[in-house]
Design an enzyme around this catalytic site. Structure first.
Site, short mmCIF file in Angstrom:
data_model
loop_
_atom_site.label_atom_id
_atom_site.label_comp_id
_atom_site.label_asym_id
_atom_site.label_seq_id
_atom_site.Cartn_x
_atom_site.Cartn_y
_atom_site.Cartn_z
CB SER A 37 -0.86 -0.03 1.28
OG SER A 37 -1.48 1.20 1.53
CG ASP A 51 1.63 -5.07 3.25
OD1 ASP A 51 1.96 -3.90 2.97
OD2 ASP A 51 0.71 -5.33 4.05
CG ASP A 90 3.99 -8.76 12.36
OD1 ASP A 90 4.72 -7.75 12.30
OD2 ASP A 90 3.21 -8.99 13.32
CG ASN A 95 7.25 1.89 3.42
OD1 ASN A 95 7.13 3.11 3.39
ND2 ASN A 95 6.19 1.07 3.25
CE1 TYR A 122 3.91 6.81 12.25
CE2 TYR A 122 4.21 9.18 12.33
CZ TYR A 122 4.20 8.00 11.62
OH TYR A 122 4.48 8.00 10.28
CE LYS A 147 7.37 6.01 11.29
NZ LYS A 147 7.79 5.04 10.28
P1 NAP Z 1 0.08 2.67 4.47
O1 NAP Z 1 -0.54 3.09 3.18
O2 NAP Z 1 -0.79 2.32 5.62
O3 NAP Z 1 1.08 1.46 4.15
C1 NAP Z 1 1.77 0.78 5.14
C2 NAP Z 1 1.78 -0.68 4.77
O4 NAP Z 1 2.53 -1.39 5.79
C3 NAP Z 1 0.36 -1.28 4.78
O5 NAP Z 1 0.17 -2.10 3.64
C4 NAP Z 1 0.35 -2.10 6.05
O6 NAP Z 1 -0.54 -3.20 6.01
C5 NAP Z 1 1.79 -2.56 6.13
N1 NAP Z 1 2.12 -3.04 7.46
C6 NAP Z 1 1.58 -2.64 8.64
N2 NAP Z 1 2.13 -3.35 9.64
C7 NAP Z 1 3.00 -4.21 9.08
C8 NAP Z 1 3.84 -5.21 9.61
N3 NAP Z 1 3.87 -5.48 10.92
N4 NAP Z 1 4.62 -5.93 8.76
C9 NAP Z 1 4.59 -5.68 7.42
N5 NAP Z 1 3.79 -4.74 6.87
C10 NAP Z 1 3.01 -4.02 7.68
O7 NAP Z 1 1.06 3.81 5.05
P2 NAP Z 1 2.11 4.77 4.32
O8 NAP Z 1 1.66 6.15 4.53
O9 NAP Z 1 2.44 4.29 2.97
O10 NAP Z 1 3.34 4.55 5.31
C11 NAP Z 1 4.60 4.03 4.91
C12 NAP Z 1 5.66 4.54 5.86
O11 NAP Z 1 5.76 5.97 5.76
C13 NAP Z 1 5.36 4.26 7.34
O12 NAP Z 1 6.53 3.89 8.01
C14 NAP Z 1 4.86 5.59 7.85
O13 NAP Z 1 5.06 5.74 9.23
C15 NAP Z 1 5.71 6.55 7.04
N6 NAP Z 1 5.15 7.90 6.95
C16 NAP Z 1 3.95 8.13 6.33
C17 NAP Z 1 3.45 9.44 6.27
C18 NAP Z 1 2.15 9.78 5.62
O14 NAP Z 1 1.69 10.94 5.75
N7 NAP Z 1 1.52 8.90 4.87
C19 NAP Z 1 4.17 10.47 6.88
C20 NAP Z 1 5.37 10.20 7.50
C21 NAP Z 1 5.85 8.91 7.52
P3 NAP Z 1 -2.03 -2.98 6.61
O15 NAP Z 1 -2.69 -1.95 5.74
O16 NAP Z 1 -2.64 -4.33 6.52
O17 NAP Z 1 -1.83 -2.50 8.03
#
Ligand code: NAP
Length: 251
Positions: free
Chosen positions: A15, A36, A62, A89, A153, A157
């Site tokens: 995702s 994932d 996981d 990620n 969070y 981080k």
């Molecule tokens: P996202 O769309 O929710 O994607 C995260 C993916 O990681 C999801 O597919 C999720 O699966 C999977 N995941 C969750 N727990 C996991 C585990 N234990 N093992 C393996 N996979 C797992 O979020 P995103 O925004 O792309 O986030 C990606 C990274 O960017 C994260 O580290 C987040 O903290 C960081 N980030 C995001 C933002 C933002 O604004 N989007 C800002 C700063 C940092 P499920 O959907 O099944 O949980």
């Protein structure tokens, strides 16, 4: 970008940001392991990559589970013989004020966001040391600087940045770079699923007034992953539309 024929593993690639990093790397000639926790999503992304004539392998697990992570890296070694690039990620969030945070939420967020990166770094470093080559890219967040309602969070981080700086020193002699990206607000389910009030507060402090796209982060990941980036290690790039330098006087 010089990542052609490299073997890359991207966690949480079913995702959002991870999906776009995996697809961008594959487009530029890398073989990508799509991890994932959600098997259906990992399979979908890997299939979309291979349908385009590029190389991908899905591996659902996981990242906070050591036995599963060990199995994943064993599969990578048995299948490809090496790992050149790791993008840590996978991450989760749950916005709550300090008084309302449940102990289970603290444990889960620290386990996925920080322990997960530690376990994958540990497994990857063992293989990368044997190769005397590697690129580790850890996804932190601009939120590590602090944010109301983001206690668990932000702490997780911040830990990612300490982990990155320490491993960069430890692995430098093995030609393994370890770097970090601190994204700001990016349009993915992790942001869009936050409570409306939290989203509105976050947007108030956004100098550009816009939301970033996953491709903005993929661009940074490719920069670090490049063969030519071997002299860059222990660094943090903020990709956040200026939010890390926010001042109330600037808006
Ligand atoms: P996202 O769309 O929710 O994607 C995260 C993916 O990681 C999801 O597919 C999720 O699966 C999977 N995941 C969750 N727990 C996991 C585990 N234990 N093992 C393996 N996979 C797992 O979020 P995103 O925004 O792309 O986030 C990606 C990274 O960017 C994260 O580290 C987040 O903290 C960081 N980030 C995001 C933002 C933002 O604004 N989007 C800002 C700063 C940092 P499920 O959907 O099944 O949980």
């Amino acid at each position: 970008m010089a990542i052609k024929d490299r073997v890359a593993l991207v966690t949480g690639a079913g995702s959002g940001i991870g999906e776009v990093i995996a697809k961008t790397f594959a487009q530029d000639g890398a073989t990508v392991v799509v991890n994932d926790v959600n098997a259906e999503q990992a399979n979908r992304v890997a299939e979309e990559i291979t349908k385009n004539g590029q190389r991908a392998l899905a591996f659902a697990c996981d990242v906070s589970n050591k036995a599963q992570v060990t199995e994943m890296f064993k599969t990578v070694k048995d299948t490809f013989g090496r790992i050149d690039i790791l993008v840590n990620n996978a991450g989760i969030d749950k916005a709550k004020g300090i008084v309302g945070i449940a102990e289970e939420d603290w444990d889960r967020i620290i386990n996925v966001n920080l322990k997960g990166q530690f376990l994958c770094c540990q497994a990857a470093a063992a293989m990368m040391k044997e190769q005397n080559y590697g690129r580790i890219i850890n996804i932190s967040s601009r939120a590590w600087l602090g944010g109301v309602g983001q206690t668990c969070y932000s702490a997780s981080k911040g830990g990612v940045i300490s982990l990155t700086r320490t491993l960069a020193q430890e692995l430098a002699k093995n030609q393994i770079t370890v770097n970090c990206i601190a994204p700001g607000i990016i349009e993915t389910p992790l942001f869009t699923n936050l409570p409306e009030e939290t989203k509105a507060n976050l947007m108030k402090m956004q100098p550009t007034g816009t939301i970033g796209k996953p491709k903005d982060i993929a661009h940074g990941a490719e920069f670090y992953a490049d063969d030519e980036a071997g002299y860059i290690t222990g660094q943090v790039i903020y990709i956040c539309g200026g939010k890390s330098i926010f001042s109330s006087l600037s808006v």
